[in-house]
Every structure is written in C-alpha cells, then in structure tokens.
Design a protein around this motif. Structure first.
Motif, PDB file in Angstrom:
ATOM      1  N   GLY A  30       0.796  -1.220   0.000  1.00  0.00           N
ATOM      2  CA  GLY A  30       0.000   0.000   0.000  1.00  0.00           C
ATOM      3  C   GLY A  30       0.829   1.271   0.000  1.00  0.00           C
ATOM      4  N   THR A  31       2.062   1.211   0.555  1.00  0.00           N
ATOM      5  CA  THR A  31       2.922   2.397   0.603  1.00  0.00           C
ATOM      6  C   THR A  31       3.181   2.956  -0.790  1.00  0.00           C
ATOM      7  OG1 THR A  31       4.018   1.493   2.559  1.00  0.00           O
ATOM      8  CG2 THR A  31       5.141   3.283   1.403  1.00  0.00           C
ATOM      9  N   PHE A  32       3.283   2.052  -1.765  1.00  0.00           N
ATOM     10  CA  PHE A  32       3.574   2.491  -3.130  1.00  0.00           C
ATOM     11  C   PHE A  32       2.378   3.166  -3.799  1.00  0.00           C
ATOM     12  CE2 PHE A  32       6.484  -1.331  -2.835  1.00  0.00           C
ATOM     13  CZ  PHE A  32       7.612  -0.560  -2.586  1.00  0.00           C
ATOM     14  N   GLY A  33       1.245   3.139  -3.119  1.00  0.00           N
ATOM     15  CA  GLY A  33       0.073   3.800  -3.678  1.00  0.00           C
ATOM     16  C   GLY A  33      -0.089   5.227  -3.199  1.00  0.00           C
ATOM     17  N   SER A  34       0.812   5.676  -2.309  1.00  0.00           N
ATOM     18  CA  SER A  34       0.704   7.039  -1.789  1.00  0.00           C
ATOM     19  C   SER A  34       0.988   8.066  -2.874  1.00  0.00           C
ATOM     20  CB  SER A  34       1.677   7.241  -0.627  1.00  0.00           C
ATOM     21  OG  SER A  34       3.013   7.203  -1.086  1.00  0.00           O
ATOM     22  N   ARG A  35       0.414   9.235  -2.717  1.00  0.00           N
ATOM     23  CA  ARG A  35       0.596  10.302  -3.705  1.00  0.00           C
ATOM     24  C   ARG A  35       2.046  10.742  -3.786  1.00  0.00           C
ATOM     25  NH1 ARG A  35      -2.502  16.196  -3.603  1.00  0.00           N
ATOM     26  NH2 ARG A  35      -1.623  16.960  -5.596  1.00  0.00           N
ATOM     27  N   ARG A  36       2.709  10.817  -2.623  1.00  0.00           N
ATOM     28  CA  ARG A  36       4.105  11.253  -2.608  1.00  0.00           C
ATOM     29  C   ARG A  36       4.990  10.300  -3.412  1.00  0.00           C
ATOM     30  NH1 ARG A  36       6.653  12.531   3.140  1.00  0.00           N
ATOM     31  NH2 ARG A  36       5.043  14.141   2.951  1.00  0.00           N
ATOM     32  N   PHE A  37       4.781   8.999  -3.213  1.00  0.00           N
ATOM     33  CA  PHE A  37       5.600   8.023  -3.943  1.00  0.00           C
ATOM     34  C   PHE A  37       5.320   8.082  -5.442  1.00  0.00           C
ATOM     35  CE2 PHE A  37       6.077   3.910  -6.017  1.00  0.00           C
ATOM     36  CZ  PHE A  37       7.400   3.629  -5.731  1.00  0.00           C
ATOM     37  N   ARG A  38       4.041   8.199  -5.802  1.00  0.00           N
ATOM     38  CA  ARG A  38       3.684   8.222  -7.212  1.00  0.00           C
ATOM     39  C   ARG A  38       4.308   9.427  -7.923  1.00  0.00           C
ATOM     40  NH1 ARG A  38      -0.997   5.404  -9.084  1.00  0.00           N
ATOM     41  NH2 ARG A  38      -1.671   3.843  -7.575  1.00  0.00           N
ATOM     42  N   ILE A  39       4.254  10.586  -7.271  1.00  0.00           N
ATOM     43  CA  ILE A  39       4.839  11.789  -7.874  1.00  0.00           C
ATOM     44  C   ILE A  39       6.355  11.621  -8.028  1.00  0.00           C
ATOM     45  CG2 ILE A  39       5.330  14.235  -7.495  1.00  0.00           C
ATOM     46  CD1 ILE A  39       2.571  14.461  -6.180  1.00  0.00           C
ATOM     47  N   GLY A  40       7.003  11.121  -6.970  1.00  0.00           N
ATOM     48  CA  GLY A  40       8.450  10.920  -7.028  1.00  0.00           C
ATOM     49  C   GLY A  40       8.846   9.928  -8.113  1.00  0.00           C
ATOM     50  N   PHE A  41       8.077   8.846  -8.215  1.00  0.00           N
ATOM     51  CA  PHE A  41       8.370   7.834  -9.235  1.00  0.00           C
ATOM     52  C   PHE A  41       8.195   8.412 -10.636  1.00  0.00           C
ATOM     53  CE2 PHE A  41       7.030   4.540 -12.194  1.00  0.00           C
ATOM     54  CZ  PHE A  41       8.025   3.589 -12.027  1.00  0.00           C
ATOM     55  N   CYS A  42       7.131   9.176 -10.850  1.00  0.00           N
ATOM     56  CA  CYS A  42       6.880   9.759 -12.171  1.00  0.00           C
ATOM     57  C   CYS A  42       7.973  10.752 -12.552  1.00  0.00           C
ATOM     58  CB  CYS A  42       5.516  10.449 -12.191  1.00  0.00           C
ATOM     59  SG  CYS A  42       4.116   9.294 -12.136  1.00  0.00           S
ATOM     60  N   ILE A  43       8.460  11.529 -11.585  1.00  0.00           N
ATOM     61  CA  ILE A  43       9.532  12.487 -11.869  1.00  0.00           C
ATOM     62  C   ILE A  43      10.807  11.758 -12.267  1.00  0.00           C
ATOM     63  CG2 ILE A  43      11.070  14.195 -10.815  1.00  0.00           C
ATOM     64  CD1 ILE A  43       8.663  15.139  -9.151  1.00  0.00           C
ATOM     65  N   LEU A  44      11.157  10.703 -11.519  1.00  0.00           N
ATOM     66  CA  LEU A  44      12.363   9.936 -11.828  1.00  0.00           C
ATOM     67  C   LEU A  44      12.249   9.257 -13.189  1.00  0.00           C
ATOM     68  CD1 LEU A  44      15.100   8.731 -11.080  1.00  0.00           C
ATOM     69  CD2 LEU A  44      13.882   6.886  -9.876  1.00  0.00           C
ATOM     70  N   TYR A  45      11.098   8.664 -13.458  1.00  0.00           N
ATOM     71  CA  TYR A  45      10.898   7.985 -14.739  1.00  0.00           C
ATOM     72  C   TYR A  45      10.966   8.993 -15.888  1.00  0.00           C
ATOM     73  CZ  TYR A  45       9.038   4.672 -18.145  1.00  0.00           C
ATOM     74  OH  TYR A  45       8.891   3.853 -19.226  1.00  0.00           O
ATOM     75  N   ALA A  46      10.325  10.151 -15.709  1.00  0.00           N
ATOM     76  CA  ALA A  46      10.326  11.170 -16.756  1.00  0.00           C
ATOM     77  C   ALA A  46      11.746  11.676 -17.015  1.00  0.00           C
ATOM     78  CB  ALA A  46       9.415  12.319 -16.373  1.00  0.00           C
ATOM     79  N   PHE A  47      12.523  11.817 -15.949  1.00  0.00           N
ATOM     80  CA  PHE A  47      13.921  12.252 -16.109  1.00  0.00           C
ATOM     81  C   PHE A  47      14.689  11.290 -17.010  1.00  0.00           C
ATOM     82  CE2 PHE A  47      18.328  11.698 -14.627  1.00  0.00           C
ATOM     83  CZ  PHE A  47      18.839  12.944 -14.967  1.00  0.00           C
ATOM     84  N   LEU A  48      14.531   9.985 -16.772  1.00  0.00           N
ATOM     85  CA  LEU A  48      15.216   8.987 -17.595  1.00  0.00           C
ATOM     86  C   LEU A  48      14.645   8.950 -19.011  1.00  0.00           C
ATOM     87  CD1 LEU A  48      15.463   6.073 -14.988  1.00  0.00           C
ATOM     88  CD2 LEU A  48      17.330   7.513 -15.808  1.00  0.00           C
ATOM     89  N   ALA A  49      13.327   9.022 -19.116  1.00  0.00           N
ATOM     90  CA  ALA A  49      12.682   8.918 -20.430  1.00  0.00           C
ATOM     91  C   ALA A  49      13.041  10.092 -21.341  1.00  0.00           C
ATOM     92  CB  ALA A  49      11.174   8.823 -20.266  1.00  0.00           C
ATOM     93  N   PHE A  50      13.346  11.242 -20.755  1.00  0.00           N
ATOM     94  CA  PHE A  50      13.662  12.423 -21.558  1.00  0.00           C
ATOM     95  C   PHE A  50      15.163  12.654 -21.717  1.00  0.00           C
ATOM     96  CE2 PHE A  50       9.222  13.530 -20.693  1.00  0.00           C
ATOM     97  CZ  PHE A  50       8.828  13.985 -21.941  1.00  0.00           C
ATOM     98  N   THR A  51      15.991  11.701 -21.271  1.00  0.00           N
ATOM     99  CA  THR A  51      17.438  11.869 -21.471  1.00  0.00           C
ATOM    100  C   THR A  51      17.833  11.940 -22.954  1.00  0.00           C
ATOM    101  OG1 THR A  51      17.696   9.455 -21.153  1.00  0.00           O
ATOM    102  CG2 THR A  51      18.202  10.905 -19.269  1.00  0.00           C
TER     103      THR A  51
END
Length: 397
Positions: A30-51
């Motif tokens: 359930g921890t991975f469903g928190s808003r804070r984690f989701r935002i952090g994960f999306c930012i990290l993924y977007a950083f890699l995807a836009f390299t």
C-alpha cells in the motif's frame, strides 16, 4: 522528420509503462500507492525517459556526458521493458478470456503480484547481463586459403577490429583489454575497419590514455584503418540525425588523433603494397562520403592496374558491393558496421539485410569476414551478440 512523428508514440508508450508499474507496485504494498511516492516515481521515470532530449540540448560539460551515458543505458532497458510488458500483457489478456479451469487465478491480487514480479526479474536480469556482457571481448578465429603466392611467409595473421565507438560507452579500460587481446595473436597486420569514434571527438574522456593504449599494438606490417559512417562530428537525437547550422564537420582532430597519436595509417580509397607481397586497399565509407560530399571510387577503379598475381585484401567498413569487389579481383574483403544486430531480437534480422552480417562467408572466389564489433553504439548493451576481435589466418598456394 521521423523522430518528431514518433515522439507522441514514445510518450504514450512510456505513460503506459508508468501506469502498469505503479499498479503492480500498489498491489504489492500500500505504501507504493501514496501520492508522494507516485509523484516521485513519475519524476524519476520522466527524467530517464527524456534523457534523449536533454542530452541533445545540453551539448557541453559534465551534464552532457552524464545525460548521454544515462540515455545509452536507458534505451537498452526500455527495449527489454517493452518486450517483457507487452508480451506479458498479451499472455495475461489471453488467460483472462480463457475458460480453462484455474485461468481466473490470474485475476487475483496474488496472481498479479507474481505476474509483475516475474516481469521485473526478467527486465532486471536481461538488462544487467546486457550492460556487463560488452565488457567481455572475445576472439573469433577463421582460417582461409588464397590461391596465390605469398613470397615472404607461408601464412599471414590478420587481426580485424571495427566499431570501437570510443566515447561515452567505451573508455580506455575497454581499449586496453582490446590491445592486450590483439597482441596475444602476434599479428602480421592489424586493421581498424571503421567507426573508431562515436560521432564526437569530445566524447573521449581521456584521449591521451586511449592513444597510449593503441600505441602498444604490435604488428609486423603495422596498423591500418579506414573511416566508418560514425567517424564524423554529428549531432544525434535518439538515433536520428538532425540538421546542424554548421553542417557536418570532418573534425581534423579525429584524423590527427588516429594517425599521429595512435599510429594508425588511414587509407581513403587508397592502395598500399605491403612487403612487395600483397596489396591492402582501404575504401571510403559510402555514408560518410555522402554526408561530406566526397566521391568514392568504384571497386574497379581501385583495383585496376594492380598486379593480380599478388593477394589483394580490401578493407571496407560496410559489407557491401561483394559481387563488384569479387569481379574486380579482390581475394579477401573485411569489414564491420552491422554489430550483428547488437541486441536480441535485432540480431535475428541481420541476415535479411546483409549478405554477410557477421563471421565468414565465401562469395564465389572471394573470402569475406565481417566482425560484430569490439564496442557498442546507441544502447550500451549486448544481448545475443559478442564484442570481439577477429583473427584471420590466411594461407597461400
């Protein structure tokens, strides 16, 4: 441009991957469903995807190098992420619609956890293997016979290297290992068949160390090379070439580094008679010549006027024009360029593209040898192919 048209597809595919990964993580805990984690994960993924884009925009300095290295790893990981997720989702869809007994188990939370876990393990394992595997340089050996006389010796040992792509993914440690393996073969002749660079001289982090390594190559007749399609300064975004204000640049530092610093004699549509025994022909690369508006001699123009009683070895980066070379009188043609696909499943397609994508093949009376390359280009991975040097033992009549 094709890259512009493909960019929406690239974005949509990555959004789909984010959704699938977050859904699996949330079911796992359930921890991975928190808003804070989701935002952090999306930012990290977007950083890699836009390299691919950020490494193109930041052209200088350490930021460019770091982004470029991350981009090279990202493309390989993305390939196997896509293959795994799309294949698994296809199987999942078939199982969900299946009326077989027990097929509904996959709808359960535990079933989805296991399904996602298997996908993550596969992606991680294949990516880790792909990143580490290019660092192991193999030595493939071939023996051929030319029905001509070689006056000085009974046999000739030729070591073939191509597609080093020294730069962001290949450093001096890789070059040092390559040189060590070359010297173990006690070569008579060493050939660099193109793509020494990775489109940018500045990509070499320690050029002095690289040069010192290459200088250690020991060869009876010396070290020769020809240009490849990436031996030119060129801006590349996600594998696509974009127009530049200054145009393509034949960077003089590339030539000076190879010839003066490394001791490699470049042949550009030129022929040398070595030891009064055999000819070595180095061809201009067709793609590089087209970009720089250079003319490239035909096989007939290069080989006419030679004493065809002597063996003729042709070095050409791209494995093309075999029939023309054989007709013109070449005995052995060596090259690279293909990387043998570099990554599975691309290696399965190479035989449909190239007459000899990798290894040895005889074309009528002419022998051809193509190396899969000693380095990597683009995705800094190898899966299903090897980094290699090639030793060719040539015996004569």
């Amino acid at each position: 441009m094709l890259a512009v048209w493909l960019s929406p597809v690239y974005i949509l595919v990555n959004v789909y991957f984010i959704w699938r990964i977050l859904k699996w993580l949330h079911i796992c805990h359930g921890t991975f469903g928190s808003r804070r984690f989701r935002i952090g994960f999306c930012i990290l993924y977007a950083f890699l995807a836009f390299t691919p884009l950020t490494s193109y925009l930041f052209k200088d300095g350490m930021a460019h190098r770091i982004l470029k290295i991350l981009n090279n790893y990202w493309f390989g990981i993305l390939l196997y992420m896509g293959m795994t997720i799309f294949l698994a989702d296809g199987i999942l869809l078939i199982l969900k619609k299946s009326r077989r007994k027990g097929a509904q188990w996959i709808r359960s939370r535990n079933g989805f956890r296991i399904y996602g876990g298997i996908c993550m393990v596969l992606i991680t394992a294949v990516s880790a293997y792909g990143i580490l595997h290019p660092r192991i340089i193999k030595n493939n050996q071939y023996e051929i016979r030319i029905e001509k006389e070689y006056k000085s010796r009974e046999a000739l040992t030729v070591v073939l290297i191509a597609d080093l792509h020294v730069g962001y993914s290949i450093d001096e440690l890789h070059v040092k290992q390559m040189v060590r393996k070359i010297n173990r073969q006690n070569p008579d002749l060493v050939l660099f068949a193109g793509d020494f660079y990775d489109n940018d001289y500045e990509a070499i982090r320690n050029p002095e160390k690289v040069a010192r390594c290459v200088q250690q190559i020991k060869s009876r007749y010396g070290v020769y090379g020809c240009w490849g399609n990436h031996d030119v300064k060129e801006d590349i975004l996600a594998g696509f070439t974009f127009p530049q204000e200054e145009g393509l640049i034949d960077d003089p530092r590339m030539r000076e580094f190879m010839e003066k610093d490394c001791g490699i004699e470049l042949l550009e549509d030129e022929v040398v008679l070595i030891g009064n025994d055999f000819y070595l022909v180095g061809r201009r690369d067709p793609s590089r010549s087209e970009k720089l508006l250079e003319t490239r001699k035909t096989a007939e123009e290069l080989l006419e006027g030679l004493d065809h009683n002597n063996p003729i070895i042709v070095m050409d980066h791209q494995p093309k024009e075999y029939e023309k070379l054989e007709k013109a009188g070449a005995d052995l043609t060596v090259g690279g360029h293909t990387h043998n696909g570099q990554l599975f499943p691309l290696n399965l397609l190479m035989k449909r593209i190239w007459e000899n994508p990798s290894g040895y093949k005889k074309i009528q009376k002419m022998h051809t040898v193509v190396t899969s390359g000693v380095g990597v280009w683009g995705p800094a991975m190898r899966v299903g192919t090897d980094s290699e040097i090639v030793t060719i033992t040539v015996s004569f009549e």
